[in-house]
Design an enzyme around this catalytic site. Structure first.
Site, PDB file in Angstrom:
ATOM      1  N   ASN A   9       1.042  -1.265  -0.137  1.00 51.18           N
ATOM      2  CA  ASN A   9       0.314   0.117   0.014  1.00 51.18           C
ATOM      3  C   ASN A   9       1.085   1.111   0.022  1.00 51.18           C
ATOM      4  O   ASN A   9       1.283   1.559   1.162  1.00 51.18           O
ATOM      5  CB  ASN A   9      -0.665  -0.160   0.931  1.00 51.18           C
ATOM      6  CG  ASN A   9      -1.583   1.110   1.944  1.00 51.18           C
ATOM      7  OD1 ASN A   9      -1.758   2.742  -0.039  1.00 51.18           O
ATOM      8  ND2 ASN A   9      -2.296   1.425   2.519  1.00 51.18           N
ATOM      9  N   LYS A  11       0.458   4.111  -0.583  1.00 48.74           N
ATOM     10  CA  LYS A  11      -0.736   5.747  -0.379  1.00 48.74           C
ATOM     11  C   LYS A  11      -0.064   6.697  -0.913  1.00 48.74           C
ATOM     12  O   LYS A  11       0.196   6.480  -1.482  1.00 48.74           O
ATOM     13  CB  LYS A  11       0.227   5.536   1.396  1.00 48.74           C
ATOM     14  CG  LYS A  11      -0.064   5.002   2.850  1.00 48.74           C
ATOM     15  CD  LYS A  11       0.231   4.690   4.256  1.00 48.74           C
ATOM     16  CE  LYS A  11       0.421   3.590   4.586  1.00 48.74           C
ATOM     17  NZ  LYS A  11       0.326   3.869   5.906  1.00 48.74           N
ATOM     18  N   HIS A  96      -8.999   0.936   4.406  1.00 51.02           N
ATOM     19  CA  HIS A  96      -8.240   1.407   5.411  1.00 51.02           C
ATOM     20  C   HIS A  96      -8.687   2.406   6.718  1.00 51.02           C
ATOM     21  O   HIS A  96      -8.994   3.831   6.709  1.00 51.02           O
ATOM     22  CB  HIS A  96      -6.914   2.209   4.208  1.00 51.02           C
ATOM     23  CG  HIS A  96      -5.421   2.060   4.654  1.00 51.02           C
ATOM     24  ND1 HIS A  96      -4.991   2.991   6.090  1.00 51.02           N
ATOM     25  CD2 HIS A  96      -5.172   1.577   4.632  1.00 51.02           C
ATOM     26  CE1 HIS A  96      -3.865   2.833   6.554  1.00 51.02           C
ATOM     27  NE2 HIS A  96      -3.845   1.833   5.612  1.00 51.02           N
ATOM     28  N   GLU A  98      -7.224   4.987   7.891  1.00 51.06           N
ATOM     29  CA  GLU A  98      -6.423   5.943   7.271  1.00 51.06           C
ATOM     30  C   GLU A  98      -7.787   7.284   6.367  1.00 51.06           C
ATOM     31  O   GLU A  98      -8.529   7.876   6.493  1.00 51.06           O
ATOM     32  CB  GLU A  98      -5.174   6.563   6.284  1.00 51.06           C
ATOM     33  CG  GLU A  98      -4.421   6.213   7.070  1.00 51.06           C
ATOM     34  CD  GLU A  98      -3.276   5.901   6.578  1.00 51.06           C
ATOM     35  OE1 GLU A  98      -2.983   5.852   5.268  1.00 51.06           O
ATOM     36  OE2 GLU A  98      -1.904   4.706   7.142  1.00 51.06           O
ATOM     37  N   GLU A 168      -5.584  -4.283  10.688  1.00 46.87           N
ATOM     38  CA  GLU A 168      -4.614  -3.360   9.907  1.00 46.87           C
ATOM     39  C   GLU A 168      -5.059  -3.205  11.914  1.00 46.87           C
ATOM     40  O   GLU A 168      -5.571  -2.350  12.202  1.00 46.87           O
ATOM     41  CB  GLU A 168      -4.620  -2.769   9.422  1.00 46.87           C
ATOM     42  CG  GLU A 168      -4.005  -3.091   8.264  1.00 46.87           C
ATOM     43  CD  GLU A 168      -3.494  -2.234   6.964  1.00 46.87           C
ATOM     44  OE1 GLU A 168      -2.599  -2.629   6.524  1.00 46.87           O
ATOM     45  OE2 GLU A 168      -4.714  -1.311   6.826  1.00 46.87           O
ATOM     46  N   GLY A 174       2.453   2.127  10.676  1.00 46.74           N
ATOM     47  CA  GLY A 174       2.822   3.274  10.964  1.00 46.74           C
ATOM     48  C   GLY A 174       3.408   3.964  12.254  1.00 46.74           C
ATOM     49  O   GLY A 174       4.536   4.611  11.519  1.00 46.74           O
ATOM     50  N   SER A 214       3.016  -2.195  10.452  1.00 46.92           N
ATOM     51  CA  SER A 214       4.617  -2.663  11.167  1.00 46.92           C
ATOM     52  C   SER A 214       5.512  -3.441  10.435  1.00 46.92           C
ATOM     53  O   SER A 214       6.302  -4.081  11.461  1.00 46.92           O
ATOM     54  CB  SER A 214       4.590  -1.827  12.468  1.00 46.92           C
ATOM     55  OG  SER A 214       4.878  -0.041  11.809  1.00 46.92           O
ATOM     56  N   GLY A 235       2.385  -1.149   3.984  1.00 51.12           N
ATOM     57  CA  GLY A 235       2.819   0.557   4.239  1.00 51.12           C
ATOM     58  C   GLY A 235       4.539   0.479   3.733  1.00 51.12           C
ATOM     59  O   GLY A 235       4.686   0.497   2.750  1.00 51.12           O
ATOM     60  N   GLY A 236       4.964   1.340   4.652  1.00 55.41           N
ATOM     61  CA  GLY A 236       6.509   1.821   4.397  1.00 55.41           C
ATOM     62  C   GLY A 236       7.043   0.519   3.703  1.00 55.41           C
ATOM     63  O   GLY A 236       7.583   1.643   3.393  1.00 55.41           O
TER      64      GLY A 236
END
Ligand code: PEP
Length: 251
Positions: A9, A11, A96, A98, A168, A174, A214, A235-236
């Site tokens: 993802n 983002k 998600h 967010e 999640e 994150g 994470s 993600g990251g």
């Protein structure tokens, strides 16, 4: 039997040129790994990148990170599920945290998005998970159940074949703080139990449930070793081909 999946993802990161380069690198690494890989690989990219990225991948799936809760018409700035599908995307990430938090997406709205995505022929990666406050006050089982029941449980067993669930925990997204593999397994088993109660054991056993929060090459092997964790939503660590591939090869 269900598939293992590792999905990225991205983002709101990368320009189109950077995104095409990253997608190409991931695709080439997946091609090179060939049959040694024990999971499907998907990348979730911004709307602006979908068409260009679709032209540079052959061995991985492609997801949008959202779609509209309307089919077409006067919704300036929105992107519909059929538009997403027309780019060559195979999946859409919905729900998600967010989007729920910053764009006020409700379970009811997500139900509509899920229906529109499935009608457009997309598979849905549906996110659920609790906040830190909900984890601390013990309401997290109820929160996760409501997210699934209110947005997904109107679907038929046949439609459910096109649903991937991503657990999640918001407190782990994150933040560098990962749920322990036991914490994640507890929730994954709970979700699979809900699916079994609603749709029966076969659907429950065939549904892929991803962990997100994470996840990185160092903790993926322990998480993915758990019986109900079928991969990750990343993600990251999906923004660099080598760290993403470090997770893809963790099975
Ligand atoms: C995510 O946003 O879906 C996510 C899991 O992010 P991160 O891996 O950066 O925690």
């Amino acid at each position: 039997m269900r598939k293992n999946i590792v999905a990225g993802n991205w983002k709101m990161n990368t320009t189109v040129a950077e995104g095409v380069k990253l997608a190409h690198e991931v695709n080439q690494a997946v091609v090179a790994a060939g049959d040694s890989l024990k999971c499907d690989v998907i990348i979730g990219v911004p709307f602006t990148h979908l068409t260009a990225v679709a032209g540079h991948i052959s061995a991985i799936g492609l997801a949008a990170e959202n779609c509209a809760d309307h089919l077409s018409g006067a919704y300036t700035g929105e992107v519909s599920a059929p538009m997403v599908a027309s780019t060559g995307a195979t999946h859409v990430i919905l729900g998600h945290s967010e989007r729920r938090e910053y764009y006020h997406e409700t379970n009811e709205m997500l139900k509509t998005k899920v229906d529109l995505a499935l009608e457009a022929g997309l598979k849905v990666i549906f996110c659920c998970g609790e906040s830190l406050a909900q984890r601390k006050d013990g309401s997290y089982f109820d929160v996760i159940k409501a997210e699934l029941v209110e947005s997904l449980f109107h679907l038929s067993a046949d439609q459910f074949k096109n649903i991937v669930i991503a657990y999640e925990p918001i407190w782990a997204i994150g933040t560098g703080e990962t749920a322990t593999s036991d914490q994640a397994q507890e929730i994954h088993a709970f979700i699979r139990g809900l699916l079994a109660d609603k749709y029966g054991k076969d659907v429950a056993n065939d549904t892929t449930i991803l962990y997100g929060g994470s996840c990185k090459p160092s903790n993926a092997p322990e998480l993915f070793a758990k019986p109900d964790i079928d991969g990750g939503l990343i993600g990251g660590a999906s923004l660099k081909a080598d760290s993403f591939m470090g997770i893809v090869t963790a099975f």
